[in-house]
Design a protein around this motif. Structure first.
Motif, short mmCIF file in Angstrom:
data_model
loop_
_atom_site.label_atom_id
_atom_site.label_comp_id
_atom_site.label_asym_id
_atom_site.label_seq_id
_atom_site.Cartn_x
_atom_site.Cartn_y
_atom_site.Cartn_z
N LEU A 155 19.78 0.10 96.87
CA LEU A 155 20.88 -0.08 97.91
C LEU A 155 21.32 1.04 98.75
O LEU A 155 21.64 1.17 99.91
CB LEU A 155 21.94 -0.45 96.97
N MET A 208 18.87 1.32 101.72
CA MET A 208 19.10 0.23 102.79
C MET A 208 20.38 0.86 103.48
O MET A 208 20.52 0.75 104.75
CB MET A 208 19.72 -1.16 101.83
N PHE A 209 21.42 1.11 102.64
CA PHE A 209 22.47 1.73 103.52
C PHE A 209 21.89 2.93 104.63
O PHE A 209 22.59 3.07 105.66
CB PHE A 209 23.61 2.04 102.46
N GLY A 212 20.75 1.73 107.43
CA GLY A 212 21.34 0.65 108.34
C GLY A 212 21.57 -0.59 107.95
O GLY A 212 21.82 -1.67 108.93
N ILE A 213 21.00 -0.99 106.82
CA ILE A 213 21.18 -2.35 106.35
C ILE A 213 22.27 -2.62 105.33
O ILE A 213 22.33 -2.16 104.39
CB ILE A 213 19.64 -2.72 105.61
N TYR A 214 23.45 -3.44 105.80
CA TYR A 214 24.47 -3.73 105.12
C TYR A 214 24.49 -5.06 104.83
O TYR A 214 23.88 -6.11 105.10
CB TYR A 214 25.61 -3.10 106.05
N PRO A 215 25.34 -5.23 103.79
CA PRO A 215 25.78 -6.65 103.04
C PRO A 215 26.06 -7.76 104.11
O PRO A 215 26.76 -7.37 105.12
CB PRO A 215 26.75 -6.43 102.06
N THR A 216 25.45 -8.74 103.97
CA THR A 216 25.80 -10.05 104.82
C THR A 216 26.15 -11.20 103.62
O THR A 216 25.94 -10.99 102.26
CB THR A 216 24.83 -10.53 105.34
N TRP A 268 23.54 -12.03 100.80
CA TRP A 268 23.11 -11.34 99.66
C TRP A 268 23.75 -11.95 98.36
O TRP A 268 23.47 -11.57 97.22
CB TRP A 268 24.13 -9.92 99.82
N SER A 301 18.56 -10.93 104.73
CA SER A 301 19.38 -11.96 105.46
C SER A 301 18.35 -12.95 106.16
O SER A 301 18.57 -13.03 107.54
CB SER A 301 20.44 -11.40 106.38
#
Length: 272
Positions: free
Chosen positions: A132, A135-136, A139-143, A146, A232
């Motif tokens: 996690l 990913m943050f 620049g990969i954030y929750p959608t 998830w 995603s």
């Protein structure tokens, strides 16, 4: 089906015992080591570094995969694989190792594969935190996708438990089975997608059938599902055929494993 019901009820009724034994095993495994439980995180971290150097920088030459850095793509798969691999191997040996203790205590041996799965959560949680954070960092954030992580997590536990009941029973009956399982898992590491992107490797229509065959692998289904969630890509119901086939495999393993387990467990001590 009565055997399946009995096995599941034993897990529910002994949930507290499962938690206590798993915590004890976590501490007992590394109590003689200076770094203790840190090794549950450090050991896979070293392996991840090696795989990234070989496959990420070497084979893949640092290119992106599915639109994200290879390290992120690989981490999603390798985190699930380490948990699956250790749970299958540990679960297959769980009854054989503990049957002497169980014969003197009052709890069902069917909980031992689940105890092993629970004891592996410490390293899995640590690696998920690293995933996690990575990913943050990229620049990969929750959608909304998830949310289906919980579905695939349930798939993983259901598969591991069903397979564990079968494996742990066969290992008691045929000791060589555990060694054979180790060899099979080494092969499955390369066929389940933790480090290879098969869709890129077999893009041509001529070899499309290879991907269809690989997608029938339940471990591939789980790992690919985690990537669908975190990256995603798509919902699990969009993979209707794979989803149905996966649950048919889990159901088959659970029915066969429960039946064999209930048939022989009264004589486990005699076999050992």
């Amino acid at each position: 089906m009565n055997d399946v019901k009995t096995i599941i009820l034993e897990q529910v009724n002994n949930f507290g015992i499962i938690r206590r034994i798993s915590k004890y095993e976590e501490k007992a495994t590394y109590q003689s080591h200076y770094l203790g439980l840190i090794w549950q995180f450090l050991n896979p971290a070293i392996q991840i570094g090696i795989y990234y150097l070989v496959f990420g920088l070497g084979v893949n030459q640092g290119k992106k995969t599915d639109g994200v850095p290879f390290i992120i793509w690989m981490l999603i798969g390798i985190t699930a694989w380490f948990f699956i691999n250790s749970s299958i191997l540990g679960g297959s040996n769980s009854i054989y190792k503990q049957v002497g203790m169980v014969s003197k205590m009052k709890f069902p041996v069917s909980i031992l594969p689940m105890v092993n799965i629970s004891s592996n959560f410490v390293s899995y949680r640590a690696m998920m935190l690293v995933l996690l954070a990575s990913m943050f960092g990229f620049g990969i954030y929750p959608t909304i996708y998830w949310l289906q992580y919980f579905y695939y997590f349930f798939c993983m536990i259901a598969f591991l438990f069903a397979f564990g009941i079968l494996n742990s029973t066969i290992t008691v009956l045929v000791r060589d089975y555990h060694i054979m399982l180790q060899s099979i898992l080494r092969l499955l590491f390369y066929l389940s997608g933790p480090i290879w992107n098969f869709r890129t490797m077999f893009q041509g229509t001529e070899h499309r059938w290879i991907i269809k065959v690989l997608e029938l692998n339940p471990i591939y289904y789980i790992i690919d599902g985690f990537r669908d969630s975190f990256l995603s890509k798509q919902w699990f119901w969009e993979k209707g055929t794979q989803t149905v086939f996966f649950w048919l495999i889990v159901g088959f393993l659970m029915i066969i494993g429960s039946h064999v387990h209930m048939k022989f467990r009264a004589r486990f001590v005699d076999f050992i």
